[in-house]
Design an enzyme around this catalytic site. Structure first.
Site, PDB file in Angstrom:
ATOM      1  N   LYS A 410      12.912   3.420  -6.452  1.00 29.54           N
ATOM      2  CA  LYS A 410      13.999   4.368  -6.184  1.00 29.54           C
ATOM      3  C   LYS A 410      15.340   3.673  -5.992  1.00 29.54           C
ATOM      4  O   LYS A 410      16.386   4.326  -5.918  1.00 29.54           O
ATOM      5  CB  LYS A 410      13.646   5.210  -4.957  1.00 29.54           C
ATOM      6  CG  LYS A 410      12.452   6.125  -5.196  1.00 29.54           C
ATOM      7  CD  LYS A 410      12.025   6.858  -3.945  1.00 29.54           C
ATOM      8  CE  LYS A 410      10.854   7.783  -4.247  1.00 29.54           C
ATOM      9  NZ  LYS A 410       9.663   7.068  -4.735  1.00 29.54           N
ATOM     10  N   LEU A 449      -0.946   4.998  -3.717  1.00 27.39           N
ATOM     11  CA  LEU A 449      -1.921   6.054  -3.471  1.00 27.39           C
ATOM     12  C   LEU A 449      -2.288   6.099  -1.998  1.00 27.39           C
ATOM     13  O   LEU A 449      -2.724   5.103  -1.427  1.00 27.39           O
ATOM     14  CB  LEU A 449      -3.180   5.814  -4.301  1.00 27.39           C
ATOM     15  CG  LEU A 449      -2.982   5.816  -5.816  1.00 27.39           C
ATOM     16  CD1 LEU A 449      -4.248   5.365  -6.512  1.00 27.39           C
ATOM     17  CD2 LEU A 449      -2.580   7.192  -6.296  1.00 27.39           C
ATOM     18  N   GLY A 450      -2.134   7.265  -1.396  1.00 22.82           N
ATOM     19  CA  GLY A 450      -2.603   7.445  -0.031  1.00 22.82           C
ATOM     20  C   GLY A 450      -1.688   6.929   1.043  1.00 22.82           C
ATOM     21  O   GLY A 450      -2.061   6.916   2.215  1.00 22.82           O
ATOM     22  N   VAL A 455       2.492  12.121  -1.788  1.00 23.54           N
ATOM     23  CA  VAL A 455       2.124  13.458  -2.245  1.00 23.54           C
ATOM     24  C   VAL A 455       0.615  13.690  -2.211  1.00 23.54           C
ATOM     25  O   VAL A 455       0.160  14.824  -2.012  1.00 23.54           O
ATOM     26  CB  VAL A 455       2.684  13.680  -3.672  1.00 23.54           C
ATOM     27  CG1 VAL A 455       1.964  12.812  -4.692  1.00 23.54           C
ATOM     28  CG2 VAL A 455       2.587  15.144  -4.063  1.00 23.54           C
TER      29      VAL A 455
END
Length: 625
Positions: A410, A449-450, A455
């Site tokens: 980002k 992930l997680g 999300v």
């Protein structure tokens, strides 16, 4: 209870009987079942010799160490080798010992070992068949019907093990190999290709499928898992090939397919020697150690035996959980958990001076995009930029050899406050890389992930509660990698830098979030009729897609296939001093003013427009659909 030696003796007696039976059958075949009287004396003496010689050879080859119920191909090969030796030795000894005339016919010497091999192998096979039917035969009609996906060794072993299970009943296999179509594995037929799963599931009323491809590339297993999800079949998966090969788990210890099987990649291989060289026996400090990435970094670092691991975080609960985990799983690692704020210069200086870390991994940051966009914008600047400056400056003062900044995709062409502050943090490290002896490395990666606030946990909670699952936009995409993969690549990058580099991780292909939501709903055993997907519109500062490299940057390869080095624009002289004047303001600053200042410091930062119009467009799209 009957001893193992007793069973071995019974097996030996059976084989001795086989020697006798094979000897006389060879004679009977040789003479058309009418042995002439003059051949009997040599036959009797030769039989005695054969019993002694062949019995000794069979025992010498270790045929009585195994268990008949587990007799398999290695046992048959051992029998074949023993009989082959017996076929060579027996005639030599018989010719020397037997002095009768006529002598033992040569055809007997040829036929008797073959008959003995058939007897020894056949009795073992028959006993195993009878025993398995006696123990497990009644189970074959029981259990939940299941299809095994794959036709390799793991699938064969799985079918064999499940044949003894009362929980599962294998109705067939599916495999994409043409050579295996129509074949049978332990009585179970290969029913077609993996794409035929929906048809087979409907035909055999199957609700579960087990993916038995532990050695396949992750793209293959992910595609197969997606086939299961789209066929409405609950997918299970066998353990990874490394766990099976090392014996940590059995093939039959299947588990549910989770979202990491759909999104993850092939396991990361890092140069452990290179990483160990700069971590083993050294003091290592991790800021943000209680968070998702920070805590996994600590676990990975523990593998390389640091002299002390300094875990620094503002979250008391995060530190407590980490300390408890290390006490159980890593008792050999000396760990120090320290509460503190990265913006607290006194506390940071104290920790650096006391422990003199060899390397600092700076993972502490505010990272939630919408939360940092408005009311918390100035705090994002202070924590992500000023906090990075305080820790990095302290590292330079303490003479820390290496400093690794955990950054984000980002920060590339940022459209939100969080991304812009992380880009500023990168530039701070680039500026300090020219001062002192500390090597600064920056590592960018995408979503993990997680991780906390990601999300996937949110979707899991929404699905568990019956929905709806909220997706911001139908076209939004994100990169994903597992937390262990990200942590390992961070360690690898830390070992490779020469100072001032920005390392970019190979994030693979971007994933459409709406497709991820649909797969997770199906993975839970539900449909979109049960759990609706609702589009809510892009949140403040949110992009439709993420980038890994800025437009003005170039990359070059490293010796690790999943890491590249970006060449970023240099930092001007005096830039860091001017930035500090702004950072050290002691008053609260509004979000609009923060965004305006960030545009001055990060030229590529373009704030995203308000999200309300996007929400209206999406809602209209849904209504028309």
């Amino acid at each position: 209870m009957i001893s193992k030696n007793y069973y071995s003796f019974l097996v030996f007696l059976s084989d001795v009987f086989g020697v006798v039976l094979a000897w006389w059958l060879a004679y009977l075949v040789r003479f058309n079942f009418a042995i002439p009287q003059e051949f009997l004396p040599a036959a009797v003496v030769g039989l005695g010799v054969a019993i002694v010689v062949q019995g000794s050879i069979l025992r010498a080859f270790g045929l009585y160490r195994g268990v008949w119920v587990f007799a398999s191909l290695p046992d048959l090969l051992r029998i074949a080798r023993a009989v082959a030796v017996a076929a060579l030795v027996t005639p030599l000894v018989v010719v020397v010992v037997v002095r009768y005339h006529p002598e033992v016919p040569r055809l007997v010497f040829l036929m008797q070992p073959l008959l003995l091999a058939i007897y020894a192998g056949g009795t073992r096979a028959l006993y195993r068949t009878w025993k398995e039917f006696h123990l497990y035969g009644a189970l074959r009609a029981l259990g939940e019907p299941v299809v095994v996906l794959g036709g390799g060794e793991a699938a064969v072993n799985l079918v064999r093990e499940l044949s003894r299970s009362a929980e599962w009943r294998v109705v067939g296999l599916l495999d994409d190999s043409r050579a295996r179509q129509g074949r049978e594995v332990y009585g179970c037929k290969v029913l077609g290709r993996i794409d035929d799963l929906a048809r087979v599931a409907d035909e055999f009323k199957v609700r579960h499928a087990i993916i038995a491809m532990p050695g396949a590339r992750h793209e293959v297993r992910r595609a197969v898992a997606s086939v299961c999800v789209r066929a409405g079949v609950k997918a299970l998966i066998v353990p990874g090939i490394e766990d099976v090969m090392t014996g940590r788990v059995k093939v039959s210890e299947v588990r549910k397919v989770d979202v990491e099987d759909l999104l993850g990649r092939d396991p990361v291989r890092i140069d452990t020697l290179e990483v160990r060289e700069y971590l083993r026996g050294k003091a290592v400090m991790v800021t943000g150690a209680g968070g998702s990435i920070g805590s996994e970094l600590c676990r990975q670092i523990a593998r390389f035996e640091p002299s002390v691991l300094v875990c620094f975080d503002i979250s008391e609960f995060g530190l407590y959980r980490l300390a408890e985990e290390f006490a159980v799983h890593y008792p050999h690692v000396q760990i120090v958990v320290l509460a503190g704020d990265v913006k607290d210069v006194v506390r940071v200086d104290e920790v650096m001076a006391r422990y003199r870390p060899h390397v600092v991994f700076h993972a502490a940051a505010y990272k939630h995009v919408p939360l940092m966009e408005d009311d918390n914008a100035w705090q994002a600047v202070r924590n992500n930029v000023l906090g990075t400056w305080q820790v990095a400056r302290s590292a330079v003062t303490a003479g820390v050899p290496r400093f690794v900044l955990v950054s984000t995709d980002k920060a590339v062409n940022p459209t939100n406050v969080m991304g812009a502050t992380k880009r500023l943090a990168e530039r701070v490290c680039q500026a300090l890389a020219r001062q002192g002896r500390t090597q600064f490395e920056i590592v960018r990666f995408g979503n993990v992930l997680g991780s906390a606030g990601s999300v996937i946990p949110k979707f899991q909670e929404q699905i568990a509660s019956g929905g709806p699952v909220t997706v911001t936009h139908p076209e939004i995409t994100r990169f994903f990698m597992s937390i262990p993969e990200a942590a390992q690549l961070l360690l690898q990058a830390g070992s490779m830098g020469q100072g001032g580099e920005i390392f970019v991780m190979d994030m693979g292909e971007p994933v459409r979030i709406v497709e991820l939501a649909r797969d997770m709903i199906r993975l839970s055993g539900r449909s979109e009729d049960d759990v609706r997907i609702v589009f809510t519109g892009l949140r403040p500062g949110e992009k439709l897609y993420e980038e890994v490299l800025a437009d003005s940057e170039q990359t070059r390869a490293t010796h690790h296939p999943k890491l590249r080095i970006a060449r970023a624009q240099p930092v001007e002289d005096g830039w860091i001093e001017a930035l500090l004047l702004w950072l050290r303001q002691r008053r609260a600053v509004g979000a609009a003013e923060v965004r305006g200042e960030l545009r001055r410091w990060v030229p590529e930062y373009v704030p995203s427009p308000p999200s309300a119009p996007v929400l209206t467009v999406v809602e209209k799209t849904i209504q028309r659909a």
